[in-house]
Design a protein around this motif. Sequence first.
Motif, mmCIF file in Angstrom:
data_model
loop_
_atom_site.group_PDB
_atom_site.id
_atom_site.type_symbol
_atom_site.label_atom_id
_atom_site.label_comp_id
_atom_site.label_asym_id
_atom_site.label_seq_id
_atom_site.Cartn_x
_atom_site.Cartn_y
_atom_site.Cartn_z
ATOM 1 N N HIS A 1 -13.795 -19.600 8.950
ATOM 2 C CA HIS A 1 -13.141 -19.607 7.631
ATOM 3 C C HIS A 1 -11.637 -19.594 7.791
ATOM 4 N N ASP B 1 -9.136 -12.430 12.191
ATOM 5 C CA ASP B 1 -10.005 -12.753 11.041
ATOM 6 C C ASP B 1 -9.321 -13.771 10.134
ATOM 7 N N ASN B 2 -9.319 -15.074 10.395
ATOM 8 C CA ASN B 2 -10.264 -15.668 11.301
ATOM 9 C C ASN B 2 -9.635 -16.858 12.021
ATOM 10 N N GLU C 1 -13.990 -17.373 2.106
ATOM 11 C CA GLU C 1 -15.019 -16.507 2.697
ATOM 12 C C GLU C 1 -14.817 -15.067 2.254
ATOM 13 N N GLU C 2 -13.551 -14.655 2.233
ATOM 14 C CA GLU C 2 -13.248 -13.248 1.932
ATOM 15 C C GLU C 2 -13.534 -12.885 0.476
ATOM 16 N N ASP D 1 -16.713 -15.079 13.536
ATOM 17 C CA ASP D 1 -15.831 -14.289 12.688
ATOM 18 C C ASP D 1 -15.233 -13.167 13.534
HETATM 19 ZN ZN LIG Z 1 -13.711 -13.052 8.464
#
Ligand SMILES: [Zn+2]
Length: 482
Positions: free
Chosen positions: A274, A295-296, A327-328, A355
């Motif tokens: 992501h 991340d990430n 994604e978050e 991830d």
């Molecule tokens: Zn992540």
Amino acid sequence: MSLPAAAQTGKSVAPPPALSSIRMQDLKKDVYDLADAHFRGRSAGTLDELKASMWIGEKYRALGLKPAGDDGTYFQYFTLLRHSVNVNSTISINGRPLQLWKDVAIAQMANKQLDEPIHYLGNAALIDMNAVNVKGKVVALEASPEGIAMNKSLPTWRYSRSIMDKYGSILLAKGAAAIIFIADATAERCWDDAVENFERGNYDIEGGASAKLQTTVPVLWLHAAAKQELMNKSAVLKANIVIDFFEYPSVNIVGKIDGTDPKLSAEYLLYSGHQDAHGVRNAIQNDSIFYGADDNASVDAAMFAAARAFKKNPGKRSVLFVIHGAEERGLLGSRWYVAHPTVPRNNIVAVLNGDMIGRNNPDSAAILGAAPPHRNSLDLVKMAMDANLEGPRFKLDTLWDKPTHIEGWYFRSDHLPYARQGIPSLMYTTLLHADYHTPLDNAERIDYGKLKKMADWMYRTGWKIANASKRPATDADFKLER
Ligand SMILES: [Zn+2]
């Protein structure tokens, strides 16, 4: 974890031909570029995320990937749906106006006008929830940490969610008109973190559970100091809460490298990462950019490295690179992609998601989806285990893949929507650390030697998948615990 028999024989296997294309200096440069302050933490639904997306698209082009998004481009746009509290919402107790987010926080959003007496129920841990009659009433209760599992690594706003799950959900089911939680010491400590999350509101995509407001019952938090006022039998809550609705663009960046086999090239191995991080937030140690290096950006860099290798030496099957947006905000990009795949969904033979792959002990790592109930393909797990033994030989953590693990890590990254569709899927990770979701998750703190080993492992696994005579089978009895 016990190793599959084939892997224990230790028979030597030729390394994938383009392993030397995975280079530490490339990984380092790519992480530094993507996790740069210029992109301001790439928050989903903002121009910062879109800027980073264009940068990734240009990266794909430079690496020689073919566009595999919509309309002959690298991009698959989708719409984020957001609900958040209108700043002009008003709340007062006994005629005393409360300042939104400072004196009162709205934990559950609802469009609601109220002018009602407040019924004080007492300390949450001491209330007989079966006996109380709360139907149609505004109720207040004091939060209690009793029986709430608090893990140091959990973001503190989760405390308010745990209180809601334990007590609020019962009161909702019994028909309360509004719920007021009075902060205990733990909630006071978590106040700023919780407010930041409440203020941001809910994000979803079309068809998701939060795409529409689900409730007409607001849930509020007040500070401990308000307790005396709320206990007063004549206490009155007056509120005019208005919820705003917004739509924002987000985007998945999709590229591919064609396979060489006339038949198998119609099938795809999918690498997943992501692009978004946490944007600009409450400052920690004088820095407010949440860079998202581990991340990430770490995984995106490993995907670029795998792209270099497959470009140099393509496999029999085609390889799809999907760097997801948002994604978050709830795995929104991957949920969108799996519902609107740009290649036939049945032709995706496996998903290797990553991830956070560049931190913690240099010799240990984990794959999630390796053991039931999270394992959905024994074939795929064997390939990943063999690739580990042939390459990095990480000592593998197995605890975080267990359904009993407090973090529920398996459910928190982009392989999940694919696994739910029955596509063999794994998540590579080097797990959490104290800098997770803070400005200290920056490029300087990545262990690039470890990141290279993780990138090697993901490429070695991908090479096996791309060239196997049979695609990995999905386990017949795969069933997630939730
Ligand atoms: Zn992540």
